[in-house]
Design a protein around this motif. Structure first.
Motif, PDB file in Angstrom:
ATOM      1  N   SER A 159       0.834  -1.197   0.000  1.00 42.38           N
ATOM      2  CA  SER A 159       0.000   0.000   0.000  1.00 42.38           C
ATOM      3  C   SER A 159       0.869   1.247   0.000  1.00 42.38           C
ATOM      4  CB  SER A 159      -0.918  -0.001   1.227  1.00 42.38           C
ATOM      5  OG  SER A 159      -1.896   1.003   1.141  1.00 42.38           O
ATOM      6  N   ALA A 160       0.352   2.329  -0.586  1.00 42.50           N
ATOM      7  CA  ALA A 160       1.079   3.600  -0.614  1.00 42.50           C
ATOM      8  C   ALA A 160       0.083   4.748  -0.698  1.00 42.50           C
ATOM      9  CB  ALA A 160       2.029   3.655  -1.803  1.00 42.50           C
ATOM     10  N   ASN A 161       0.511   5.916  -0.245  1.00 48.41           N
ATOM     11  CA  ASN A 161      -0.317   7.129  -0.328  1.00 48.41           C
ATOM     12  C   ASN A 161      -0.177   7.774  -1.699  1.00 48.41           C
ATOM     13  OD1 ASN A 161      -1.702   7.444   2.129  1.00 48.41           O
ATOM     14  ND2 ASN A 161       0.151   8.181   3.140  1.00 48.41           N
ATOM     15  N   LEU A 162      -1.271   8.301  -2.210  1.00 50.91           N
ATOM     16  CA  LEU A 162      -1.256   9.068  -3.454  1.00 50.91           C
ATOM     17  C   LEU A 162      -2.216  10.242  -3.290  1.00 50.91           C
ATOM     18  CD1 LEU A 162       0.035   8.899  -6.314  1.00 50.91           C
ATOM     19  CD2 LEU A 162      -2.080   7.833  -7.080  1.00 50.91           C
ATOM     20  N   PRO A 163      -1.862  11.434  -3.777  1.00 50.64           N
ATOM     21  CA  PRO A 163      -2.787  12.562  -3.637  1.00 50.64           C
ATOM     22  C   PRO A 163      -3.958  12.459  -4.604  1.00 50.64           C
ATOM     23  CG  PRO A 163      -0.834  13.211  -4.858  1.00 50.64           C
ATOM     24  CD  PRO A 163      -0.580  11.815  -4.377  1.00 50.64           C
ATOM     25  N   MET A 164      -5.060  13.076  -4.214  1.00 47.21           N
ATOM     26  CA  MET A 164      -6.185  13.311  -5.125  1.00 47.21           C
ATOM     27  C   MET A 164      -6.092  14.751  -5.602  1.00 47.21           C
ATOM     28  SD  MET A 164      -9.683  11.503  -3.742  1.00 47.21           S
ATOM     29  CE  MET A 164      -9.357  11.591  -1.983  1.00 47.21           C
ATOM     30  N   VAL A 165      -6.499  15.005  -6.835  1.00 49.68           N
ATOM     31  CA  VAL A 165      -6.432  16.361  -7.380  1.00 49.68           C
ATOM     32  C   VAL A 165      -7.709  16.671  -8.150  1.00 49.68           C
ATOM     33  CG1 VAL A 165      -3.913  16.406  -7.569  1.00 49.68           C
ATOM     34  CG2 VAL A 165      -5.266  15.530  -9.481  1.00 49.68           C
ATOM     35  N   PRO A 254      -5.345  12.802   0.869  1.00 50.86           N
ATOM     36  CA  PRO A 254      -4.677  11.703   0.151  1.00 50.86           C
ATOM     37  C   PRO A 254      -5.494  10.426   0.311  1.00 50.86           C
ATOM     38  CG  PRO A 254      -3.601  12.093   2.238  1.00 50.86           C
ATOM     39  CD  PRO A 254      -4.634  13.175   2.098  1.00 50.86           C
ATOM     40  N   PHE A 255      -5.150   9.426  -0.457  1.00 47.77           N
ATOM     41  CA  PHE A 255      -5.842   8.149  -0.345  1.00 47.77           C
ATOM     42  C   PHE A 255      -4.832   7.025  -0.514  1.00 47.77           C
ATOM     43  CE2 PHE A 255      -5.685   9.054  -4.803  1.00 47.77           C
ATOM     44  CZ  PHE A 255      -5.636   7.840  -5.461  1.00 47.77           C
ATOM     45  N   GLN A 256      -5.284   5.808  -0.283  1.00 49.82           N
ATOM     46  CA  GLN A 256      -4.425   4.637  -0.343  1.00 49.82           C
ATOM     47  C   GLN A 256      -4.606   3.913  -1.683  1.00 49.82           C
ATOM     48  OE1 GLN A 256      -2.336   2.989   2.213  1.00 49.82           O
ATOM     49  NE2 GLN A 256      -2.338   5.077   2.982  1.00 49.82           N
ATOM     50  N   VAL A 257      -3.486   3.631  -2.324  1.00 54.05           N
ATOM     51  CA  VAL A 257      -3.467   2.706  -3.451  1.00 54.05           C
ATOM     52  C   VAL A 257      -2.924   1.396  -2.899  1.00 54.05           C
ATOM     53  CG1 VAL A 257      -2.582   2.228  -5.752  1.00 54.05           C
ATOM     54  CG2 VAL A 257      -2.976   4.585  -5.039  1.00 54.05           C
ATOM     55  N   SER A 258      -3.705   0.328  -3.005  1.00 54.49           N
ATOM     56  CA  SER A 258      -3.317  -0.934  -2.381  1.00 54.49           C
ATOM     57  C   SER A 258      -3.398  -2.083  -3.371  1.00 54.49           C
ATOM     58  CB  SER A 258      -4.218  -1.253  -1.179  1.00 54.49           C
ATOM     59  OG  SER A 258      -4.154  -0.234  -0.209  1.00 54.49           O
ATOM     60  N   LEU A 259      -2.466  -3.005  -3.229  1.00 50.46           N
ATOM     61  CA  LEU A 259      -2.526  -4.274  -3.943  1.00 50.46           C
ATOM     62  C   LEU A 259      -3.028  -5.307  -2.949  1.00 50.46           C
ATOM     63  CD1 LEU A 259      -1.991  -6.141  -6.335  1.00 50.46           C
ATOM     64  CD2 LEU A 259       0.377  -6.341  -5.559  1.00 50.46           C
ATOM     65  N   CYS A 260      -4.179  -5.887  -3.242  1.00 49.94           N
ATOM     66  CA  CYS A 260      -4.819  -6.811  -2.318  1.00 49.94           C
ATOM     67  C   CYS A 260      -4.839  -8.217  -2.896  1.00 49.94           C
ATOM     68  CB  CYS A 260      -6.252  -6.366  -2.025  1.00 49.94           C
ATOM     69  SG  CYS A 260      -6.378  -4.747  -1.241  1.00 49.94           S
ATOM     70  N   GLY A 261      -4.760  -9.202  -2.012  1.00 46.70           N
ATOM     71  CA  GLY A 261      -4.768 -10.584  -2.455  1.00 46.70           C
ATOM     72  C   GLY A 261      -4.616 -11.533  -1.296  1.00 46.70           C
TER      73      GLY A 261
END
Length: 290
Positions: A159-165, A254-261
């Protein structure tokens, strides 16, 4: 005749794709000083500078750009040769779910990397909204999913933070006598909810100017001036601009971009391989977009 070091070529690609030595170091698992030393040795071998500094970013020179093209070809052949001759080559089918923004931006690089590494395997991709993808993951309808969320999901492997714009036309101007028109997907939509919540907190009236079910259709509406949209900076299409505080719009969280599995011990080898490729690609892309 000298021989190029493939490990250094991988570092070169990481530096070019991420835009900085620091991000490249995270990608290849070396220190920033080690990356700098590798690329200095490569410059000495080539006899030409490979990078010029552009603000905080490192941009390839003409010689650097030409070498990058060859590096991609050499590394692709290397990976293909190892995969095709290995007795433990991975085949089978793996399924991946991605949001619209990922399908439009980062997915092609993931597909290309997976095909190079596993030419006999099959990658099935489902495009949809994060809530739907998480549901399909729980029901074992897909193996991995990239999702957007306000916080890290319990099933996140990475998971990592990414901004919204805010994204709109460059001539956008906030008029307090008129509501802000939004171009958005119909609910439930993570970005739509963030937009309306931020406008409500700033006491700015809003209305839905356009509803879409596809990202290309949404961008067409924004380009026509039917509304402004909230997405990731990585999804910025040509012809549109990020609207910052000078345009009068409120800040977005900001929000989370996550790889789930599934957890590691229960993961099939082909899923584990796709996970590695995804984490690598997402980390580089987010470094560039953040």
């Amino acid at each position: 005749m000298q021989t190029l070091d493939l490990a250094i070529l991988r570092t070169l690609l990481a530096a070019v794709e991420s835009g900085s030595f620091a991000a490249a170091a995270r990608r290849v698992g070396r220190s920033e000083s080690a990356v700098s030393l590798q690329l200095k040795r490569l410059e000495e071998q080539i006899g030409e500078p490979l990078f010029v500094r552009s603000g905080r970013q490192m941009a390839p020179t003409g010689a650097g750009a030409r070498l990058v093209d060859y590096a991609r070809q050499l590394l692709a052949l290397n990976d293909e040769a190892l995969s095709s001759t290995s007795q433990n080559s991975i085949d089978g089918t793996v399924s991946l779910g991605v949001p619209h923004d990922v399908a439009e931006t980062w997915l092609p690089a993931v597909i290309a990397g997976f095909r190079r590494s596993h030419p006999s395997a099959t990658l099935e991709v489902t495009e949809g909204r994060s809530a739907l993808l998480q549901s399909r993951l729980i029901d074992n309808q897909i193996d991995l999913a990239v999702v957007f969320s306000a916080s890290r999901p319990a099933s996140a492997l990475w998971s990592a933070n990414l901004p919204m714009v805010w994204i709109g036309r460059s001539d956008f101007a906030l008029n307090r006598n008129e509501p802000v028109r939004l171009a958005a997907f119909d609910p439930p939509c993570f970005f739509r909810a963030a937009a309306t919540t931020s406008l409500d907190r700033a006491d700015i009236d809003w209305s839905i100017g356009y509803i879409s079910n596809t990202l290309p259709d949404l961008w067409s509406a924004v380009k026509l001036g039917l509304g402004v949209a909230v997405r990731t900076p990585a999804a910025l299409p040509s012809g549109l601009s990020v609207l910052d505080g000078r345009h009068g719009l409120p800040d977005l969280p900001p929000f989370q971009v996550s790889l789930c599995g599934p957890p590691g011990p229960s993961m099939r080898p082909i899923i584990a391989s796709l996970r590695t490729i995804l984490e690598d690609c997402l980390a580089v892309s987010i470094d560039a977009a953040a």
